[in-house]
Design an enzyme around this catalytic site. Structure first.
Site, PDB file in Angstrom:
ATOM      1  N   LYS A  87       4.328  -5.531   2.574  1.00 42.79           N
ATOM      2  CA  LYS A  87       5.455  -4.866   1.877  1.00 42.79           C
ATOM      3  C   LYS A  87       6.304  -4.023   2.818  1.00 42.79           C
ATOM      4  O   LYS A  87       6.445  -2.807   2.656  1.00 42.79           O
ATOM      5  CB  LYS A  87       4.957  -4.006   0.718  1.00 42.79           C
ATOM      6  CG  LYS A  87       4.283  -4.806  -0.384  1.00 42.79           C
ATOM      7  CD  LYS A  87       4.105  -3.979  -1.641  1.00 42.79           C
ATOM      8  CE  LYS A  87       3.389  -4.733  -2.735  1.00 42.79           C
ATOM      9  NZ  LYS A  87       1.955  -4.994  -2.474  1.00 42.79           N
TER      10      LYS A  87
HETATM   11  O1  6AU Z   1      -5.538  -7.628  -9.527  1.00 39.25           O
HETATM   12  P1  6AU Z   1      -5.557  -6.284  -8.811  1.00 39.25           P
HETATM   13  O2  6AU Z   1      -4.947  -5.194  -9.626  1.00 39.25           O
HETATM   14  O3  6AU Z   1      -6.914  -5.931  -8.294  1.00 39.25           O
HETATM   15  O4  6AU Z   1      -4.695  -6.494  -7.470  1.00 39.25           O
HETATM   16  C1  6AU Z   1      -3.333  -6.799  -7.480  1.00 39.25           C
HETATM   17  C2  6AU Z   1      -2.841  -7.109  -6.103  1.00 39.25           C
HETATM   18  C3  6AU Z   1      -2.963  -5.955  -5.097  1.00 39.25           C
HETATM   19  C4  6AU Z   1      -1.566  -5.349  -5.043  1.00 39.25           C
HETATM   20  O5  6AU Z   1      -1.284  -4.823  -3.778  1.00 39.25           O
HETATM   21  C5  6AU Z   1      -0.655  -6.542  -5.378  1.00 39.25           C
HETATM   22  O6  6AU Z   1      -1.443  -7.440  -6.142  1.00 39.25           O
HETATM   23  N1  6AU Z   1       0.585  -6.222  -6.132  1.00 39.25           N
HETATM   24  C6  6AU Z   1       1.849  -6.597  -5.669  1.00 39.25           C
HETATM   25  C7  6AU Z   1       2.093  -7.544  -4.612  1.00 39.25           C
HETATM   26  C8  6AU Z   1       1.397  -8.783  -4.528  1.00 39.25           C
HETATM   27  O7  6AU Z   1       3.005  -7.443  -3.858  1.00 39.25           O
HETATM   28  C9  6AU Z   1       3.005  -6.142  -6.307  1.00 39.25           C
HETATM   29  C10 6AU Z   1       2.904  -5.455  -7.525  1.00 39.25           C
HETATM   30  O8  6AU Z   1       3.885  -5.132  -8.152  1.00 39.25           O
HETATM   31  N2  6AU Z   1       1.655  -5.195  -8.008  1.00 39.25           N
HETATM   32  C11 6AU Z   1       0.503  -5.569  -7.350  1.00 39.25           C
HETATM   33  O9  6AU Z   1      -0.580  -5.321  -7.888  1.00 39.25           O
HETATM   34  O10 6AU Z   1      -3.313  -6.509  -3.841  1.00 39.25           O
END
Ligand code: 6AU
Length: 265
Positions: A94
């Site tokens: 990011k």
């Molecule tokens: O399923 P979780 O909640 O354990 O993990 C979600 C993953 C984490 C966050 O850094 C990422 O997705 N993420 C991102 C990304 C991919 O950019 C953006 C966002 O808005 N929310 C989010 O959770 O690795």
């Protein structure tokens, strides 16, 4: 949004970035639209996880800066696993700074991300110049070997990424379409360009609400059918489960069934 109902084969043919076409190829071959967020603090554990769930996923997403045992040798081992099991490696860094700084963060430092990442996330906040210049000049190999994924909308409560922000940022992404492969988003309308891939995090079948720190969740079917996800990103819903292989298969089959249903409807 017409993108949602276009076949993956047709979308593949409209891709402008080789990593996007590769991703559509992998989805079709593996019947999977699953990206696992391997948010573990040991790269050895990430490698073990990747070896077990590799056949079920099309992307493995990591946060390189939470790893306590990072080395270039180990990340190349992970890259080998990715090659053997045919999935892409996404670094969820990011980026969100001026191009001159991001360029150094992307290519240099300890992590040398551009040498191993197939996909890299970036916030569009600093503007289109950052997106085009982070890869370096037009001769840089990384322009073709690594696709930029723009974070247009976030999954968290009270995120500042509203509809106007996402729409404006999507326009920049299209201008930089030689390097942009897709976007992270929670709703479909930001772009109807079929060659882009929408990645949707905040997917968890066992928790409908979220975590206690602002994360919000929905099911794989809802992410695909109501929010426009092409790829579902699953983190703790999988990595904390007692049987990661069985859980990966459940998310793969649910995600893929929803995607097939959306395309044929
Ligand atoms: O399923 P979780 O909640 O354990 O993990 C979600 C993953 C984490 C966050 O850094 C990422 O997705 N993420 C991102 C990304 C991919 O950019 C953006 C966002 O808005 N929310 C989010 O959770 O690795």
């Amino acid at each position: 949004n017409p993108r949602l109902h276009v076949s993956l084969e047709e979308r593949r043919s409209s891709c402008k970035h080789p990593i996007a076409s590769r991703l559509f190829d992998l989805m079709l071959a593996k019947k999977s639209n699953l990206c696992v967020a391997a948010d573990l603090t040991s790269l050895d554990d990430v490698i073990t996880l990747a070896e077990s769930i590799g056949p079920k996923i099309v992307v493995l997403k990591i946060h390189v800066d939470i790893l306590e045992d990072f080395s270039l040798t180990k990340i190349m081992q992970l890259k080998e696993v990715a090659r053997a099991h045919e999935f892409l490696l996404m670094e969820d860094r990011k980026f969100a700074d001026i191009a001159n700084t991001v360029q150094q963060q992307f290519h240099g430092g300890v992590y040398r991300i551009s040498e191993w990442a197939d996909l890299i996330t970036a916030h569009p906040l600093p503007g289109p110049e950052m997106i085009t210049h982070m890869f370096g000049d037009s001769s840089s190999d990384s322009r073709r070997t690594c696709g930029c994924v723009l974070v247009l909308e976030m999954s968290t409560k009270n995120a500042l990424t509203n509809e106007d922000y996402a729409k404006e940022a999507a326009k920049w992404g299209l201008i930089a379409s030689d390097v942009v492969t897709g976007f992270v988003g929670q709703s479909a309308p930001q772009s109807d360009f079929p060659g882009w891939v929408q990645f949707t995090p905040g997917v968890n079948s066992s928790s409908v609400s979220g975590d206690s720190k602002g994360q919000q969740y929905c099911s794989p079917a809802k992410a695909v059918l109501e929010r426009g996800a092409d790829i579902i990103i699953v983190g703790r819903g999988l990595i904390k489960s007692p049987d990661v292989v069985a859980t990966a298969e459940t998310y793969r089959s649910e995600g893929w069934a929803a995607l097939t249903q959306r395309i044929t409807n």
